[in-house]
Design a protein around this motif. Structure first.
Motif, mmCIF file in Angstrom:
data_model
loop_
_atom_site.group_PDB
_atom_site.id
_atom_site.type_symbol
_atom_site.label_atom_id
_atom_site.label_comp_id
_atom_site.label_asym_id
_atom_site.label_seq_id
_atom_site.Cartn_x
_atom_site.Cartn_y
_atom_site.Cartn_z
ATOM 1 N N LEU A 103 0.842 -1.183 0.000
ATOM 2 C CA LEU A 103 0.000 0.000 0.000
ATOM 3 C C LEU A 103 0.884 1.242 0.000
ATOM 4 C CD1 LEU A 103 -2.109 -2.140 0.785
ATOM 5 C CD2 LEU A 103 -3.067 -0.473 2.379
ATOM 6 N N PHE A 105 0.681 5.146 0.895
ATOM 7 C CA PHE A 105 -0.165 6.027 1.698
ATOM 8 C C PHE A 105 0.052 7.494 1.361
ATOM 9 C CE2 PHE A 105 -2.281 3.606 5.040
ATOM 10 C CZ PHE A 105 -1.677 2.369 4.910
ATOM 11 N N GLY A 106 -1.038 8.274 1.480
ATOM 12 C CA GLY A 106 -0.921 9.708 1.518
ATOM 13 C C GLY A 106 -0.530 10.156 2.922
ATOM 14 N N ASN A 107 -0.350 11.457 3.087
ATOM 15 C CA ASN A 107 0.049 11.980 4.396
ATOM 16 C C ASN A 107 -1.133 12.223 5.332
ATOM 17 O OD1 ASN A 107 2.822 11.941 3.976
ATOM 18 N ND2 ASN A 107 2.803 13.931 2.984
#
Lengths: 114, 112
Positions: A103, A105-107
């Motif tokens: 995955l 991820f964004g922040n």
């Protein structure tokens, strides 16, 4: 290429208001996930989209929470009638279709309900 | 509900020492993954181990998996101050769609 983008990065809202959180996944990734992380805690699964299949909504905590993914790309998580316990960081992630793909991820969006 | 539980919850070591974090889970899995999270940021994938594998290495990382005990460990050798972060295990359960279920994490502090 660009990573997962989430907006806004921070959101402060009053109790009872509705909020929309946006996620732009990595181009070409067919799977998209939303998680919630309370302060200092682990990640709580909310919802999972995979291609054109029906989403797995099993993690949504109440019917005030909903999410959609338009055109197999951008996703919006909507929280209606926000409560103080909804305050958390909402993380979006995307991955390619292969099971076992990592995955990305964004922040996250930090949501504060006052 | 949580699938993975990390142990310890917090770990403080001196730079150069090894750090070991453990993860236990409840149901049979396809694979187990470890992620790292720096403060205020999203998670970054470190390593994946499949259910038919027992050990895997990546640089200074070593992951083991014991499916009979439903547990995994992450070893970081020769730790650096930059390794300071939270570390999470995540399981891909056999009985569900591909959604990773994360544990509660281990907060690692590496003192310079």
């Amino acid at each position: 290429g660009a990573g997962v983008s989430q907006s806004p990065s921070n959101k402060v809202t009053e109790k009872g208001k509705d909020v929309e959180l946006r996620c732009d996944p990595i181009s070409g990734h067919t799977a998209l996930y939303w998680y919630r992380q309370s302060l200092g805690q682990g990640l709580e699964f909310l919802i999972y989209f995979q291609g054109n299949s029906a989403p797995d909504k099993s993690g949504l905590p109440s019917d005030r929470f909903s999410a959609e993914r338009t055109g197999g790309s951008v996703s919006t998580l909507t929280i209606q009638r926000t409560q103080q316990e909804d305050s958390a960081v909402y993380l979006c992630a995307s991955s390619s279709r292969d099971r076992g793909s990592p995955l990305h991820f964004g922040n996250g969006t930090r949501l504060t309900v006052t | 509900s949580q699938q993975g539980e990390e142990d310890p919850q917090a770990l403080s070591i001196q730079e150069g020492e090894n750090a070991t974090m453990n993860c236990s889970y409840k149901t049979s899995i396809n694979n187990l993954q470890w992620y790292r999270q720096n403060s205020g940021r999203g998670l970054v994938h470190l390593i994946l181990i499949r259910s038919n594998e027992r050990e895997k290495h990546s640089g200074r990382l070593r992951v083991t998996l014991d499916t009979s005990k439903k547990s995994s460990s992450l070893l970081i050798t020769a730790s650096r101050a930059a390794d300071t972060a939270s570390y999470f295990c995540a399981t891909d359960r056999l009985d569900s769609s591909y959604k990773l279920i994360f544990g509660s994490g281990t907060r690692l502090l590496v003192r310079p």
